[in-house]
Write a protein that holds these residues in place. Structure first.
Motif, PDB file in Angstrom:
ATOM      1  N   VAL A  35     -17.431   4.255  72.324  1.00  0.00           N
ATOM      2  CA  VAL A  35     -17.513   3.508  73.585  1.00  0.00           C
ATOM      3  C   VAL A  35     -16.431   2.440  73.553  1.00  0.00           C
ATOM      4  O   VAL A  35     -15.923   2.090  72.495  1.00  0.00           O
ATOM      5  CB  VAL A  35     -18.905   2.847  73.802  1.00  0.00           C
ATOM      6  N   ALA A  39     -18.234  -1.861  77.059  1.00  0.00           N
ATOM      7  CA  ALA A  39     -19.482  -1.094  77.087  1.00  0.00           C
ATOM      8  C   ALA A  39     -20.347  -1.444  75.879  1.00  0.00           C
ATOM      9  O   ALA A  39     -21.573  -1.504  75.977  1.00  0.00           O
ATOM     10  CB  ALA A  39     -19.189   0.399  77.122  1.00  0.00           C
ATOM     11  N   TRP A  40     -19.713  -1.692  74.728  1.00  0.00           N
ATOM     12  CA  TRP A  40     -20.467  -2.083  73.530  1.00  0.00           C
ATOM     13  C   TRP A  40     -21.173  -3.409  73.770  1.00  0.00           C
ATOM     14  O   TRP A  40     -22.366  -3.545  73.511  1.00  0.00           O
ATOM     15  CB  TRP A  40     -19.535  -2.172  72.322  1.00  0.00           C
ATOM     16  N   TRP A  41     -20.433  -4.409  74.266  1.00  0.00           N
ATOM     17  CA  TRP A  41     -21.040  -5.729  74.488  1.00  0.00           C
ATOM     18  C   TRP A  41     -22.125  -5.674  75.564  1.00  0.00           C
ATOM     19  O   TRP A  41     -23.138  -6.362  75.459  1.00  0.00           O
ATOM     20  CB  TRP A  41     -19.975  -6.763  74.841  1.00  0.00           C
ATOM     21  N   LEU A  42     -21.954  -4.839  76.582  1.00  0.00           N
ATOM     22  CA  LEU A  42     -22.992  -4.661  77.586  1.00  0.00           C
ATOM     23  C   LEU A  42     -24.241  -4.051  76.946  1.00  0.00           C
ATOM     24  O   LEU A  42     -25.362  -4.493  77.206  1.00  0.00           O
ATOM     25  CB  LEU A  42     -22.495  -3.766  78.726  1.00  0.00           C
ATOM     26  N   GLY A  43     -24.047  -3.064  76.089  1.00  0.00           N
ATOM     27  CA  GLY A  43     -25.165  -2.456  75.372  1.00  0.00           C
ATOM     28  C   GLY A  43     -25.869  -3.431  74.454  1.00  0.00           C
ATOM     29  O   GLY A  43     -27.097  -3.383  74.299  1.00  0.00           O
ATOM     30  N   ARG A  45     -26.063  -6.719  75.006  1.00  0.00           N
ATOM     31  CA  ARG A  45     -26.834  -7.588  75.900  1.00  0.00           C
ATOM     32  C   ARG A  45     -28.094  -6.905  76.420  1.00  0.00           C
ATOM     33  O   ARG A  45     -29.127  -7.542  76.570  1.00  0.00           O
ATOM     34  CB  ARG A  45     -25.979  -8.033  77.078  1.00  0.00           C
ATOM     35  N   GLU A  46     -27.996  -5.600  76.701  1.00  0.00           N
ATOM     36  CA  GLU A  46     -29.134  -4.861  77.248  1.00  0.00           C
ATOM     37  C   GLU A  46     -30.095  -4.372  76.169  1.00  0.00           C
ATOM     38  O   GLU A  46     -31.140  -3.832  76.486  1.00  0.00           O
ATOM     39  CB  GLU A  46     -28.633  -3.671  78.068  1.00  0.00           C
ATOM     40  N   ARG A  48     -29.452  -1.966  73.879  1.00  0.00           N
ATOM     41  CA  ARG A  48     -29.208  -0.582  73.453  1.00  0.00           C
ATOM     42  C   ARG A  48     -28.533  -0.524  72.089  1.00  0.00           C
ATOM     43  O   ARG A  48     -28.678   0.455  71.367  1.00  0.00           O
ATOM     44  CB  ARG A  48     -28.340   0.158  74.469  1.00  0.00           C
ATOM     45  N   TYR A  49     -27.767  -1.546  71.762  1.00  0.00           N
ATOM     46  CA  TYR A  49     -27.047  -1.608  70.492  1.00  0.00           C
ATOM     47  C   TYR A  49     -27.558  -2.808  69.701  1.00  0.00           C
ATOM     48  O   TYR A  49     -28.096  -3.761  70.266  1.00  0.00           O
ATOM     49  CB  TYR A  49     -25.540  -1.724  70.731  1.00  0.00           C
ATOM     50  N   LEU A  70     -28.695   3.064  64.433  1.00  0.00           N
ATOM     51  CA  LEU A  70     -28.212   3.418  65.760  1.00  0.00           C
ATOM     52  C   LEU A  70     -27.684   4.853  65.770  1.00  0.00           C
ATOM     53  O   LEU A  70     -28.010   5.634  66.673  1.00  0.00           O
ATOM     54  CB  LEU A  70     -27.099   2.450  66.196  1.00  0.00           C
TER      55      LEU A  70
END
Length: 74
Positions: A35, A39-43, A45-46, A48-49, A70
């Motif tokens: 990714v 997209a990593w930082w968004l994940g 925050r959400e 997912r990561y 993961l």
């Protein structure tokens, strides 16, 4: 991605370029999780990561154990 997980050490930390890769590095760093950085930082925050660990004021890393978990969940 399974081969990348086997190449990781048992414990330690990974920086972001080691996780998402850096094709412009010399030599290029292959991605463990394919990714882009945003997209990593968004994940992260959400949720997912995995959450990062601050090693210093300008140093962020992730535990290898969290990255292995993961990869196993993908």
């Amino acid at each position: 991605m399974a081969n990348s997980a086997n190449a990781l050490p048992e414990t330690g930390f990974l920086r972001l370029p080691q996780i998402v890769g850096n094709p412009h590095a010399n030599p290029p760093i292959p991605a463990i999780v394919p990714v882009c950085r945003s997209a990593w930082w968004l994940g992260v925050r959400e949720g997912r990561y995995p959450k990062p660990v601050k090693l210093g004021p300008r140093t962020t890393a992730w535990r290898i154990e969290d990255i292995r978990a993961l990869i196993a969940s993908l």
